[in-house]
Motif scaffolding. Sequence first.
Motif: not given
Length: 153
Positions: A48-55, A57-74
């Motif tokens: 899991r990560g943001t639109h900039l790259g994988p996290d 450390s763990y960052t929970p998905t909330t209503n405030l950051n849901i638009a920029e959350r991404r899954l990064w597949l290697s």
Amino acid sequence: MVKIHDICSRVQNGFRARLGRIAVPETKLNLSVARVLYNQGFVSSVTRGTHLGPDESYTPTTNLNIAERRLWLSLKYYQDQPVLRGMRCVSKPSRKISCNANQLRILASGQPWGIVKGIIPGEIIIVSTSRGVLEIQDAVKLGLGGMILARAN
């Protein structure tokens, strides 16, 4: 209707462009499909990560950051060739294909059912069942039917 075509096209285009990692929107469906691809050996990791790259450390998905959350597949390659050669949707909004457990068993044995071709060696079919998104062999073992989402080889 589920938006399976988005992850299919992103994964396939990532392999064709020889990318190391791709980002897909973080949804329950995309996470389930990515888990199936990981378990079957088509991708090497899912993070899991943001639109900039994988996290880091763990960052929970909330209503405030849901638009920029991404899954990064290697993505995985073998001898400089993509492991996944093709991924395409079977069900579409205009044509939903659902099967019961017996019809899935027919497809898993390699025989065609209706307009769906049977599975060939090295190929998987991703099915949405009442117990989540599963690979066709797992759905047959559990005796579940469901909607055929995609196939990958």
